[in-house]
Design a protein around this motif. Structure first.
Motif, PDB file in Angstrom:
ATOM      1  N   PHE A 196       0.817  -1.210   0.000  1.00 39.15           N
ATOM      2  CA  PHE A 196       0.000   0.000   0.000  1.00 39.15           C
ATOM      3  C   PHE A 196       0.853   1.264   0.000  1.00 39.15           C
ATOM      4  CE2 PHE A 196      -4.687  -0.692   1.128  1.00 39.15           C
ATOM      5  CZ  PHE A 196      -4.751  -1.826   0.342  1.00 39.15           C
ATOM      6  N   THR A 197       2.164   1.114   0.052  1.00 37.85           N
ATOM      7  CA  THR A 197       3.067   2.255  -0.125  1.00 37.85           C
ATOM      8  C   THR A 197       2.751   3.000  -1.415  1.00 37.85           C
ATOM      9  OG1 THR A 197       4.848   1.222   1.141  1.00 37.85           O
ATOM     10  CG2 THR A 197       5.497   2.888  -0.468  1.00 37.85           C
ATOM     11  N   GLY A 198       2.295   2.277  -2.422  1.00 36.11           N
ATOM     12  CA  GLY A 198       1.957   2.912  -3.688  1.00 36.11           C
ATOM     13  C   GLY A 198       0.921   4.010  -3.549  1.00 36.11           C
ATOM     14  N   LEU A 199       0.051   3.917  -2.546  1.00 36.23           N
ATOM     15  CA  LEU A 199      -0.956   4.949  -2.324  1.00 36.23           C
ATOM     16  C   LEU A 199      -0.330   6.243  -1.811  1.00 36.23           C
ATOM     17  CD1 LEU A 199      -3.608   2.636  -0.673  1.00 36.23           C
ATOM     18  CD2 LEU A 199      -3.807   3.714  -2.927  1.00 36.23           C
ATOM     19  N   CYS A 200       0.730   6.117  -1.021  1.00 33.75           N
ATOM     20  CA  CYS A 200       1.445   7.307  -0.567  1.00 33.75           C
ATOM     21  C   CYS A 200       2.161   7.966  -1.738  1.00 33.75           C
ATOM     22  CB  CYS A 200       2.443   6.944   0.536  1.00 33.75           C
ATOM     23  SG  CYS A 200       3.369   8.362   1.175  1.00 33.75           S
ATOM     24  N   VAL A 201       2.773   7.162  -2.599  1.00 34.54           N
ATOM     25  CA  VAL A 201       3.409   7.699  -3.799  1.00 34.54           C
ATOM     26  C   VAL A 201       2.389   8.453  -4.641  1.00 34.54           C
ATOM     27  CG1 VAL A 201       4.579   7.089  -5.951  1.00 34.54           C
ATOM     28  CG2 VAL A 201       5.191   5.915  -3.837  1.00 34.54           C
ATOM     29  N   PRO A 337     -12.701  -5.661  -2.959  1.00 36.96           N
ATOM     30  CA  PRO A 337     -12.577  -5.149  -1.583  1.00 36.96           C
ATOM     31  C   PRO A 337     -11.131  -5.109  -1.098  1.00 36.96           C
ATOM     32  CG  PRO A 337     -14.400  -6.699  -1.744  1.00 36.96           C
ATOM     33  CD  PRO A 337     -13.657  -6.780  -3.048  1.00 36.96           C
ATOM     34  N   LEU A 338     -10.695  -3.921  -0.673  1.00 36.50           N
ATOM     35  CA  LEU A 338      -9.335  -3.714  -0.168  1.00 36.50           C
ATOM     36  C   LEU A 338      -9.308  -2.866   1.100  1.00 36.50           C
ATOM     37  CD1 LEU A 338      -7.411  -2.845  -3.488  1.00 36.50           C
ATOM     38  CD2 LEU A 338      -7.271  -4.984  -2.207  1.00 36.50           C
ATOM     39  N   LEU A 339     -10.455  -2.371   1.517  1.00 40.00           N
ATOM     40  CA  LEU A 339     -10.489  -1.395   2.606  1.00 40.00           C
ATOM     41  C   LEU A 339     -10.323  -2.083   3.959  1.00 40.00           C
ATOM     42  CD1 LEU A 339     -10.770   1.518   3.447  1.00 40.00           C
ATOM     43  CD2 LEU A 339     -13.258   1.267   3.386  1.00 40.00           C
ATOM     44  N   VAL A 340      -9.106  -1.988   4.494  1.00 39.46           N
ATOM     45  CA  VAL A 340      -8.772  -2.495   5.824  1.00 39.46           C
ATOM     46  C   VAL A 340      -8.024  -1.371   6.532  1.00 39.46           C
ATOM     47  CG1 VAL A 340      -7.564  -4.265   7.156  1.00 39.46           C
ATOM     48  CG2 VAL A 340      -8.583  -4.843   4.933  1.00 39.46           C
ATOM     49  N   GLU A 341      -8.527  -0.934   7.682  1.00 39.36           N
ATOM     50  CA  GLU A 341      -7.981   0.274   8.294  1.00 39.36           C
ATOM     51  C   GLU A 341      -6.509   0.152   8.639  1.00 39.36           C
ATOM     52  OE1 GLU A 341      -9.170  -2.348  11.561  1.00 39.36           O
ATOM     53  OE2 GLU A 341     -10.206  -1.685   9.740  1.00 39.36           O
ATOM     54  N   ARG A 342      -6.039  -1.036   9.015  1.00 40.42           N
ATOM     55  CA  ARG A 342      -4.629  -1.147   9.389  1.00 40.42           C
ATOM     56  C   ARG A 342      -3.711  -0.977   8.182  1.00 40.42           C
ATOM     57  NH1 ARG A 342      -6.779  -6.349  10.315  1.00 40.42           N
ATOM     58  NH2 ARG A 342      -5.956  -8.047   9.009  1.00 40.42           N
ATOM     59  N   TYR A 343      -4.184  -1.332   6.983  1.00 34.89           N
ATOM     60  CA  TYR A 343      -3.386  -1.116   5.784  1.00 34.89           C
ATOM     61  C   TYR A 343      -3.202   0.374   5.493  1.00 34.89           C
ATOM     62  CZ  TYR A 343      -4.238  -6.069   4.618  1.00 34.89           C
ATOM     63  OH  TYR A 343      -4.305  -7.440   4.633  1.00 34.89           O
ATOM     64  N   LEU A 344      -4.120   1.199   6.012  1.00 36.86           N
ATOM     65  CA  LEU A 344      -4.084   2.642   5.771  1.00 36.86           C
ATOM     66  C   LEU A 344      -3.622   3.419   6.990  1.00 36.86           C
ATOM     67  CD1 LEU A 344      -7.460   2.841   3.855  1.00 36.86           C
ATOM     68  CD2 LEU A 344      -5.221   3.349   2.882  1.00 36.86           C
ATOM     69  N   MET A 345      -3.040   2.724   7.956  1.00 41.16           N
ATOM     70  CA  MET A 345      -2.620   3.389   9.186  1.00 41.16           C
ATOM     71  C   MET A 345      -1.653   4.541   8.895  1.00 41.16           C
ATOM     72  SD  MET A 345      -0.380   3.771  11.935  1.00 41.16           S
ATOM     73  CE  MET A 345       0.832   2.464  11.959  1.00 41.16           C
ATOM     74  N   PHE A 346      -0.803   4.392   7.876  1.00 41.39           N
ATOM     75  CA  PHE A 346       0.163   5.443   7.554  1.00 41.39           C
ATOM     76  C   PHE A 346      -0.543   6.757   7.214  1.00 41.39           C
ATOM     77  CE2 PHE A 346      -0.965   3.925   3.347  1.00 41.39           C
ATOM     78  CZ  PHE A 346      -0.914   5.059   2.550  1.00 41.39           C
ATOM     79  N   SER A 347      -1.663   6.678   6.490  1.00 36.33           N
ATOM     80  CA  SER A 347      -2.372   7.908   6.122  1.00 36.33           C
ATOM     81  C   SER A 347      -3.182   8.451   7.294  1.00 36.33           C
ATOM     82  CB  SER A 347      -3.272   7.667   4.915  1.00 36.33           C
ATOM     83  OG  SER A 347      -4.315   6.759   5.213  1.00 36.33           O
ATOM     84  N   ALA A 348      -3.638   7.569   8.190  1.00 32.22           N
ATOM     85  CA  ALA A 348      -4.355   8.025   9.383  1.00 32.22           C
ATOM     86  C   ALA A 348      -3.484   8.917  10.253  1.00 32.22           C
ATOM     87  CB  ALA A 348      -4.844   6.818  10.187  1.00 32.22           C
ATOM     88  N   LEU A 349      -2.165   8.745  10.162  1.00 38.50           N
ATOM     89  CA  LEU A 349      -1.254   9.566  10.951  1.00 38.50           C
ATOM     90  C   LEU A 349      -1.364  11.043  10.597  1.00 38.50           C
ATOM     91  CD1 LEU A 349       1.906   7.257  10.705  1.00 38.50           C
ATOM     92  CD2 LEU A 349       0.451   7.574  12.709  1.00 38.50           C
ATOM     93  N   GLY A 350      -1.841  11.345   9.397  1.00 40.63           N
ATOM     94  CA  GLY A 350      -1.991  12.746   9.017  1.00 40.63           C
ATOM     95  C   GLY A 350      -3.149  13.441   9.696  1.00 40.63           C
ATOM     96  N   LEU A 351      -4.115  12.654  10.181  1.00 38.62           N
ATOM     97  CA  LEU A 351      -5.326  13.242  10.757  1.00 38.62           C
ATOM     98  C   LEU A 351      -5.034  14.116  11.976  1.00 38.62           C
ATOM     99  CD1 LEU A 351      -8.329  13.298  10.189  1.00 38.62           C
ATOM    100  CD2 LEU A 351      -8.586  11.263  11.623  1.00 38.62           C
TER     101      LEU A 351
END
Length: 520
Positions: A196-201, A337-351
């Motif tokens: 999921f690093t690709g989403l940050c890129v 389906p790909l939505l799992v909150e732990r996979y997106l934890m890196f982006s949650a840090l911005g909140l």
């Protein structure tokens, strides 16, 4: 005045001594960071050993026992890249495999990520906003939760926060290419940690695409393209493993390693925001409250982005980093389906960083509103931490300890499912290797795992650990322990009629039964 003071120091002292004095003065000014890091450490260490090792953590620990070459091989047959397992392997060699030790492998980058978040906010906003961001990051429930798990999500957040800081430095100084070198190394490390690093890129590219202040635009600079080429070059050795995983998606689905994620609904997006902040989906709340917090967060983030008058639009970068990955995954999840909150934890840090900037801006005009907003966010986070620290007394390790205590020579241990098997291996102290129950499926096909997903960790030992039928236990067995789910239907539906149950123990949603076996 600052320039004159430094100039005076440089004239009186030799350059080395002057630099030491300046560094000491800098860190003296930054001592406010220490209490924030202590807070981050306390909330992550507290309760980090309270919950038992579960399936995914057990698979991490089993993977880390292999040599680096075998970690590379098995990761290529799993669903995650190998870097976290390499580092966990080294960590265990130095600090051991006790539960506090192995979870500290995630606690440490979790704490360091808080420091990086403070650094980032101080770069793009004010020191007061950075202090607020540090406190809110330290207490962010999803960050605390996954800083206490033997998985790669905390490490991924560390890499990507560092890469975003490097990007900010480069945007400010586009001729200093060393920042892009650092960016490339951190981003490559994150790609080797989680896909999921690709989403940050994507969020970084989107920010540069819409930022039009620079002439020429930064996104068109050869240095940026070379940096991304360097990321691809560093990642090239892993590409064959990734391709192999994609070619064997069906085998991964059979083992439940992919395809287990639930389809999204219209509630999934607000529920993910609730997951970030209180570690539950919020669906039990009354609908006005359920929608109010995610809506308020979205409005605050939009206001922070729209009010950004800086030349570099770094607030827009932060909002993009936080929300674009979530929106993209949500949209894709209507197809796959790909939505799992732990996979997106890196982006949650911005909140919490966005909220800290908003509070800082509001405080300049409406102090009491800002204070109320801060208290409200802290209250929500404390609810989330309370949810994180609530642990059932009936943990799986209690069941394994019971077997360890009452185990006798020639006893056999049979576990009904891989979900329990990896955890059992971690806690097993009997010296006897547990067997994995692999009966045929209802359609007559083999129930054994294949060599992909979790199966890659056990398939090479199939001759030793797979048990297709309870009747085929070794002839010298006098007693057998059966470990399974405690809810019907019984995982061991065909227990031989001449076996005699000696004892049983139910722990949470699992149970262990001891049977004596008549001599053959």
């Amino acid at each position: 005045m600052k320039f004159q003071k430094n100039h005076f120091i440089d004239r009186v002292l030799d350059p080395g001594a002057a630099q030491k004095i300046e560094r000491t003065a800098f860190w003296a000014r930054e001592l406010w960071l220490l209490p924030i890091l202590i807070l981050a450490a306390l909330v992550r260490v507290y309760g980090s050993t309270a919950s038992a090792i579960w399936c995914d953590e057990g698979s991490s620990l089993l993977m880390s026992q292999y040599s680096p070459a075998l970690i590379w091989f098995h990761s290529a047959h799993d669903v995650h890249p190998p870097l976290y397992y390499f580092l966990l392997h080294l960590w265990i060699e130095v600090f051991g495999n006790g539960i506090f030790s192995v979870r500290s492998m995630s606690v440490v980058p979790g704490i360091l990520t808080v420091a990086l978040g403070v650094w980032l906010v101080q770069l793009i906003a004010t020191r007061r906003a950075a202090i607020l961001a540090g406190v809110l990051l330290a207490l962010l429930p999803i960050a605390v939760r996954y800083s206490q798990e033997v998985r790669m999500y905390s490490l991924m957040g560390f890499w990507l926060m560092g890469a975003t800081i490097a990007l900010v430095y480069w945007v400010k100084n586009p001729d200093r290419h060393r920042y892009l070198v650092i960016y490339s190394l951190l981003m490559a490390a994150s790609f080797y940690t989680h896909y999921f690093t690709g989403l940050c890129v994507l969020s970084h590219w989107a920010y540069l695409f819409f930022m039009r202040g620079e002439k020429p635009r930064l996104i068109t600079r050869p240095a940026w393209w070379i940096a991304n080429g360097l990321i691809a070059l560093l990642y090239a050795p892993w590409i064959p493993g990734l391709i192999d995983q994609l070619q064997h998606l069906e085998q991964l689905k059979v083992g439940g390693d992919v395809g287990w994620i639930l389809p999204v609904t219209r509630y999934s997006l607000p529920s993910t925001i609730w997951q970030y902040l209180i570690l539950t989906d919020g669906l039990s709340l009354k609908w006005p409250l359920y929608f109010s917090l995610p809506l308020a967060v979205a409005l605050v983030a939009g206001a922070v982005a729209l009010r950004d008058r800086g030349p570099y639009k770094f607030h827009v970068l932060l909002v993009t980093y936080t929300f674009l990955p979530l929106v993209v995954v949500f949209l894709i999840s209507w197809i796959t389906p790909l939505l799992v909150e732990r996979y997106l934890m890196f982006s949650a840090l911005g909140l919490p960083m966005i909220l800290a900037i908003a509070i800082d801006q509001i405080e300049r005009h409406f102090r009491y509103v800002a204070i109320a907003m801060l208290m409200g966010i802290l209250g929500v986070e404390l609810v989330g931490l309370s949810n994180d620290y609530q642990v059932d007394d009936e943990q799986f390790d209690k069941l394994v300890s019971y077997v360890n205590e009452h185990y006798a020579a020639n006893d056999r241990i049979v576990v009904s499912d891989l979900f329990w098997y990896f955890s059992y291996v971690y806690y097993n102290k009997t010296g006897s290797e547990p067997l994995l129950y692999t009966p045929k499926l209802a359609n007559g096909t083999s129930g054994r795992p294949n060599s992909y997903g979790f199966g890659t960790l056990v398939d090479q030992d199939s001759d030793k650990i797979y048990l297709d039928s309870l009747e085929t236990l070794p002839g010298d067995s006098t007693r057998v322990w059966l470990i399974s789910n405690s809810e019907p239907p019984d995982d061991f539906s065909s227990i031989p009629s001449d076996w005699t149950k000696v004892t049983e123990l139910k722990v949470g949603d699992t149970e262990v039964r001891l049977y004596s076996i008549p001599p053959h």
